[in-house]
Design a protein around this motif. Structure first.
Motif, PDB file in Angstrom:
ATOM      1  N   HIS A 136       0.763  -1.134   0.162  1.00  0.00           N
ATOM      2  CA  HIS A 136      -0.038   0.079  -0.101  1.00  0.00           C
ATOM      3  C   HIS A 136       0.800   1.432  -0.142  1.00  0.00           C
ATOM      4  N   ARG A 137       2.207   1.213   0.360  1.00  0.00           N
ATOM      5  CA  ARG A 137       3.169   2.304   0.180  1.00  0.00           C
ATOM      6  C   ARG A 137       4.205   1.840  -0.663  1.00  0.00           C
ATOM      7  N   LYS A 138       4.866   2.827  -1.377  1.00  0.00           N
ATOM      8  CA  LYS A 138       6.075   2.632  -2.058  1.00  0.00           C
ATOM      9  C   LYS A 138       7.241   3.591  -1.420  1.00  0.00           C
ATOM     10  N   LEU A 139       8.328   3.261  -0.735  1.00  0.00           N
ATOM     11  CA  LEU A 139       9.154   3.837   0.070  1.00  0.00           C
ATOM     12  C   LEU A 139      10.464   3.663  -0.301  1.00  0.00           C
ATOM     13  N   GLU A 140      11.362   4.623  -0.746  1.00  0.00           N
ATOM     14  CA  GLU A 140      12.572   4.794  -0.745  1.00  0.00           C
ATOM     15  C   GLU A 140      13.120   4.683   0.611  1.00  0.00           C
ATOM     16  N   PHE A 141      14.762   4.433   0.348  1.00  0.00           N
ATOM     17  CA  PHE A 141      15.352   4.086   1.778  1.00  0.00           C
ATOM     18  C   PHE A 141      15.112   5.415   3.062  1.00  0.00           C
ATOM     19  N   GLN A 142      15.424   6.728   2.722  1.00  0.00           N
ATOM     20  CA  GLN A 142      15.040   7.586   3.743  1.00  0.00           C
ATOM     21  C   GLN A 142      13.666   7.675   3.894  1.00  0.00           C
ATOM     22  N   GLU A 143      12.937   7.433   3.175  1.00  0.00           N
ATOM     23  CA  GLU A 143      11.392   7.478   3.550  1.00  0.00           C
ATOM     24  C   GLU A 143      10.922   6.446   4.542  1.00  0.00           C
ATOM     25  N   LEU A 144      11.537   5.271   4.170  1.00  0.00           N
ATOM     26  CA  LEU A 144      11.104   4.129   4.984  1.00  0.00           C
ATOM     27  C   LEU A 144      11.966   4.422   6.330  1.00  0.00           C
ATOM     28  N   VAL A 145      12.916   5.025   6.578  1.00  0.00           N
ATOM     29  CA  VAL A 145      13.734   5.293   7.993  1.00  0.00           C
ATOM     30  C   VAL A 145      12.776   6.438   8.600  1.00  0.00           C
ATOM     31  N   ASN A 146      12.370   7.292   7.982  1.00  0.00           N
ATOM     32  CA  ASN A 146      11.338   8.525   8.431  1.00  0.00           C
ATOM     33  C   ASN A 146      10.108   7.681   8.998  1.00  0.00           C
ATOM     34  N   TYR A 147       9.395   6.945   8.134  1.00  0.00           N
ATOM     35  CA  TYR A 147       8.275   6.303   8.392  1.00  0.00           C
ATOM     36  C   TYR A 147       8.310   5.372   9.641  1.00  0.00           C
ATOM     37  N   LEU A 148       9.486   4.581   9.848  1.00  0.00           N
ATOM     38  CA  LEU A 148       9.699   3.712  10.931  1.00  0.00           C
ATOM     39  C   LEU A 148       9.742   4.548  12.106  1.00  0.00           C
ATOM     40  N   GLY A 149      10.266   5.498  12.267  1.00  0.00           N
ATOM     41  CA  GLY A 149      10.672   6.396  13.333  1.00  0.00           C
ATOM     42  C   GLY A 149       9.328   7.117  13.812  1.00  0.00           C
ATOM     43  N   LYS A 150       8.380   7.033  12.989  1.00  0.00           N
ATOM     44  CA  LYS A 150       7.079   7.487  13.665  1.00  0.00           C
ATOM     45  C   LYS A 150       6.242   6.656  14.314  1.00  0.00           C
ATOM     46  N   LYS A 151       6.547   5.310  14.069  1.00  0.00           N
ATOM     47  CA  LYS A 151       5.481   4.232  14.585  1.00  0.00           C
ATOM     48  C   LYS A 151       6.027   3.691  15.865  1.00  0.00           C
ATOM     49  N   PHE A 152       5.097   3.423  16.760  1.00  0.00           N
ATOM     50  CA  PHE A 152       5.400   3.052  18.066  1.00  0.00           C
ATOM     51  C   PHE A 152       6.248   3.886  18.816  1.00  0.00           C
ATOM     52  N   ASN A 153       7.238   3.025  19.347  1.00  0.00           N
ATOM     53  CA  ASN A 153       8.232   3.544  20.198  1.00  0.00           C
ATOM     54  C   ASN A 153       9.441   4.029  19.073  1.00  0.00           C
ATOM     55  N   GLY A 154       9.364   4.303  17.770  1.00  0.00           N
ATOM     56  CA  GLY A 154      10.176   4.610  16.862  1.00  0.00           C
ATOM     57  C   GLY A 154      11.138   3.306  16.106  1.00  0.00           C
ATOM     58  N   LEU A 155      10.571   2.118  16.511  1.00  0.00           N
ATOM     59  CA  LEU A 155      11.173   0.774  16.202  1.00  0.00           C
ATOM     60  C   LEU A 155      12.714   0.895  15.812  1.00  0.00           C
ATOM     61  N   PRO A 156      13.301   1.299  16.942  1.00  0.00           N
ATOM     62  CA  PRO A 156      15.064   1.642  16.756  1.00  0.00           C
ATOM     63  C   PRO A 156      15.729   0.452  16.211  1.00  0.00           C
ATOM     64  N   TYR A 157      15.131  -0.798  16.644  1.00  0.00           N
ATOM     65  CA  TYR A 157      16.052  -1.762  16.322  1.00  0.00           C
ATOM     66  C   TYR A 157      15.876  -1.983  14.772  1.00  0.00           C
ATOM     67  N   LEU A 158      14.898  -1.951  14.315  1.00  0.00           N
ATOM     68  CA  LEU A 158      14.406  -2.216  13.037  1.00  0.00           C
ATOM     69  C   LEU A 158      15.360  -1.190  12.277  1.00  0.00           C
ATOM     70  N   ILE A 159      15.117  -0.085  12.396  1.00  0.00           N
ATOM     71  CA  ILE A 159      15.796   1.119  12.039  1.00  0.00           C
ATOM     72  C   ILE A 159      17.554   0.811  11.692  1.00  0.00           C
ATOM     73  N   ARG A 160      17.940   0.587  12.918  1.00  0.00           N
ATOM     74  CA  ARG A 160      19.339   0.234  12.975  1.00  0.00           C
ATOM     75  C   ARG A 160      19.819  -1.015  11.806  1.00  0.00           C
TER      76      ARG A 160
END
Length: 294
Positions: free
Chosen positions: A256-280
């Motif tokens: 349902h979304r198409k995300l480039e790398f930085q878009e995905l990082v920003n997207y993950l950072g806004k969900k729940f507690n920021g999903l830090p381990y997945l972002i790393r």
């Protein structure tokens, strides 16, 4: 109030606790999830019991200081019992539900509305008072990110040598939730939440063969783990492949979304507690993400 007869001592203990604590406030009690799924094989390892308690009001329901959501966790006969409280009005109104529960609204209604997805344990059946399934408008962002939430927890628990099974179990939750997301996203009429139903439906979805084959592989491995506490292949490799399977679908615009790398990082950072381990994990694998294709 009518109590559904059960030979299950654990459920009897739960109902007795609820009666003693909130008898006059309870409308009905439903069991959801694997513990109540009669389609699962007999050797399916179940450690959690999920209970939904529908009440007239929250007046006498205890809460933690940091949230308005009403829930309790208890250990009964070595099972982790989660008791989630909802009002009937909250189940009818999505905006109110958002203040009462951490769960996805549409998924919760599918669980309660459909007899195949839940079991009435106590009180009166309120299914016919809930919104029609055909009227639901699904928040695919919210459904999708719940899979990522469990992936993040899996990566987090991997850092502790004392919690290897917890990390693996969280991974299987991520797989099952993503499987439900695929079923619902590609077939708006799909309504079952059983793990086996999800597997069967994925096999029949109108999606690319490569996506179907990969997802069925991850579902099969997760099913194996839930029966044996083991995977047939190396867990870290399996999890890595699943993470990049999802990322590649996002990268290629299949979901349902198409995300480039930085878009995905920003997207993950806004969900729940920021999903830090997945972002790393994502940042360490940027080159793979940028070149990923299905």
């Amino acid at each position: 109030m009518n109590k559904i007869k059960t030979k299950d001592s654990i459920i009897s203990n739960i109902i007795n606790y609820l009666e003693d604590s909130f008898r006059d406030n309870i409308i009905s009690v439903y069991g959801i999830g694997s513990y109540f799924d009669e389609t699962l094989p007999f050797d399916w390892k179940i450690t959690d019991i999920d209970i939904i308690v529908i009440v007239n009001s929250f007046n006498n329901i205890p809460k933690l200081e940091w949230t308005e959501v009403r829930y309790e966790t208890k250990n009964i006969e070595n099972f982790n019992v989660w008791l989630g409280y909802n009002t009937l009005q909250g189940l009818k109104e999505k905006e109110m539900f958002a203040h009462e529960s951490f769960a996805n609204y549409e998924w919760s209604l599918l669980d309660l509305k459909c007899q195949e997805n839940s079991q009435l344990l106590y009180g009166r059946d309120i299914r016919n008072q809930l919104p029609k399934i055909s009227d639901l408008k699904y928040d695919f962002d919210d459904i999708f990110v719940r899979s990522l939430y469990h992936l993040d927890k899996s990566l987090k628990e991997s850092r502790s040598s004392k919690k290897p099974l917890v990390s693996k179990r969280e991974f299987t939750k991520a797989v099952f939730k993503f499987g439900f997301y695929l079923c619902k996203y590609f077939d708006k009429h799909y309504y079952l939440t059983s793990v086996l139903s999800i597997s069967i439906h994925i096999d029949n979805l109108q999606i690319a063969d490569s996506i179907r084959k990969n997802m069925l592989h991850f579902m099969k491995e997760s099913n194996i783990f839930r029966r044996t506490d083991k995977f047939s292949i190396d867990f870290k490799i399996l999890r890595k492949n699943f993470i990049f399977f999802i990322f590649s679908l996002l990268r290629n615009g299949t979901l349902h979304r198409k995300l480039e790398f930085q878009e995905l990082v920003n997207y993950l950072g806004k969900k729940f507690n920021g999903l830090p381990y997945l972002i790393r994990y994502l940042k360490l694998s940027k080159k793979i993400y940028d070149s990923s294709k299905i």
